[in-house]
Design a protein around this motif. Sequence first.
Motif, PDB file in Angstrom:
ATOM      1  N   LEU A  21      26.205  54.532  56.638  1.00 44.41           N
ATOM      2  CA  LEU A  21      26.786  55.787  57.127  1.00 44.41           C
ATOM      3  C   LEU A  21      27.233  55.648  58.579  1.00 44.41           C
ATOM      4  O   LEU A  21      28.255  56.218  58.982  1.00 44.41           O
ATOM      5  CB  LEU A  21      25.767  56.922  56.995  1.00 44.41           C
ATOM      6  CG  LEU A  21      25.445  57.371  55.568  1.00 44.41           C
ATOM      7  CD1 LEU A  21      24.348  58.423  55.565  1.00 44.41           C
ATOM      8  CD2 LEU A  21      26.701  57.927  54.887  1.00 44.41           C
ATOM      9  N   LEU A  22      26.465  54.882  59.375  1.00 44.41           N
ATOM     10  CA  LEU A  22      26.852  54.669  60.768  1.00 44.41           C
ATOM     11  C   LEU A  22      28.163  53.900  60.859  1.00 44.41           C
ATOM     12  O   LEU A  22      29.058  54.251  61.642  1.00 44.41           O
ATOM     13  CB  LEU A  22      25.738  53.920  61.500  1.00 44.41           C
ATOM     14  CG  LEU A  22      25.998  53.575  62.973  1.00 44.41           C
ATOM     15  CD1 LEU A  22      26.200  54.856  63.777  1.00 44.41           C
ATOM     16  CD2 LEU A  22      24.859  52.746  63.538  1.00 44.41           C
TER      17      LEU A  22
ATOM     18  N   THR B  21      30.947  56.202  59.822  1.00 40.36           N
ATOM     19  CA  THR B  21      31.238  57.174  60.881  1.00 40.36           C
ATOM     20  C   THR B  21      32.063  56.549  61.992  1.00 40.36           C
ATOM     21  O   THR B  21      33.040  57.132  62.482  1.00 40.36           O
ATOM     22  CB  THR B  21      29.925  57.741  61.456  1.00 40.36           C
ATOM     23  OG1 THR B  21      29.171  58.346  60.412  1.00 40.36           O
ATOM     24  CG2 THR B  21      30.208  58.754  62.548  1.00 40.36           C
TER      25      THR B  21
ATOM     26  N   LEU C 209      35.739  57.632  63.305  1.00 37.72           N
ATOM     27  CA  LEU C 209      35.874  58.141  64.667  1.00 37.72           C
ATOM     28  C   LEU C 209      36.685  57.229  65.576  1.00 37.72           C
ATOM     29  O   LEU C 209      37.184  57.679  66.612  1.00 37.72           O
ATOM     30  CB  LEU C 209      34.484  58.364  65.281  1.00 37.72           C
ATOM     31  CG  LEU C 209      33.659  59.499  64.693  1.00 37.72           C
ATOM     32  CD1 LEU C 209      32.313  59.594  65.405  1.00 37.72           C
ATOM     33  CD2 LEU C 209      34.411  60.829  64.800  1.00 37.72           C
TER      34      LEU C 209
END
Length: 291
Positions: free
Chosen positions: A23-24, A27, A31
């Motif tokens: 998930l990091l 993300t 971003l």
Amino acid sequence: MTATAVPTRRAHRRPLVGSNVFLLILTLAFLAPVAWALVSAFKPAAEIISDPLGLDLRGLTLDNFRGMFHDVPIGSGFLNTAVVLVIKGAITLFCAPLAAYAFAKYDFRGKNAIFGTVLLTLMLPTIVLIIPLLLEMKQLGWVNTYQALILPGSVDAFAIFWMRQVISAVPDELLDAARVDGCGEFGIFWRVVVPVIRPGLAGLAVLTIMNIYNDFVWPVVVASSSKMATLQVVLSTLAQNITGHKVGADYATVTGELLAASSIALVPLLILFIVLQKHFINGILAGSVKG
């Protein structure tokens, strides 16, 4: 028992750590373009093209923003969007729960047929409705007016469906107790139902604001005048406005001012989502209750 419990806990932690790492990474991938656009908006125009991934803190400047405000009517776009957002959002958040309350808590002839018809409108693409709506606006004399930007779609089927799902979970005993106390039907809705469904209303508010703020197709059709153009319409004509105000404007100048305008347009939504993130998640969960 303790010796066997430790490996089990570690086994449970490994998938959790792997999920968090995934998930990091996801993300950061989403971003990264946003961060690049925000940072590049402060770089000299020529440097954006010559060294797009580089960053010299000493060379950061506001020239792109100054030029953009001079060349692009972004202020009027923000103002028109704000007017539409406040009025259309208020209509949606007031009328959609009222209609949903009737579908969720009242029994009347043809209720299922009417609600089914409302849901059928979700299957119609927006492009199919543009010409009939535009002809209607022309007959009413509302082309290039706030009425045309606000009223069509102010109470849509999705908002009614969302709020019906939320209101269906409100216990009927609460409504009956309010009737016994002598409360009127609208009073029951306003004083009993609305406080209970606040998470669902908050979720609907976030979605409504995002939809209105990002709406492009309908405003560009019905508001052809630059005076009535919303923010998204202004952003779509940025390059033409910049080159129109600057004869011989090069690619670097246009790119820098485009990034500056896009950054300004992006900030309100980022702030909105960060501030209302908890309410948005709670609203999503509230709207998932079966009615």
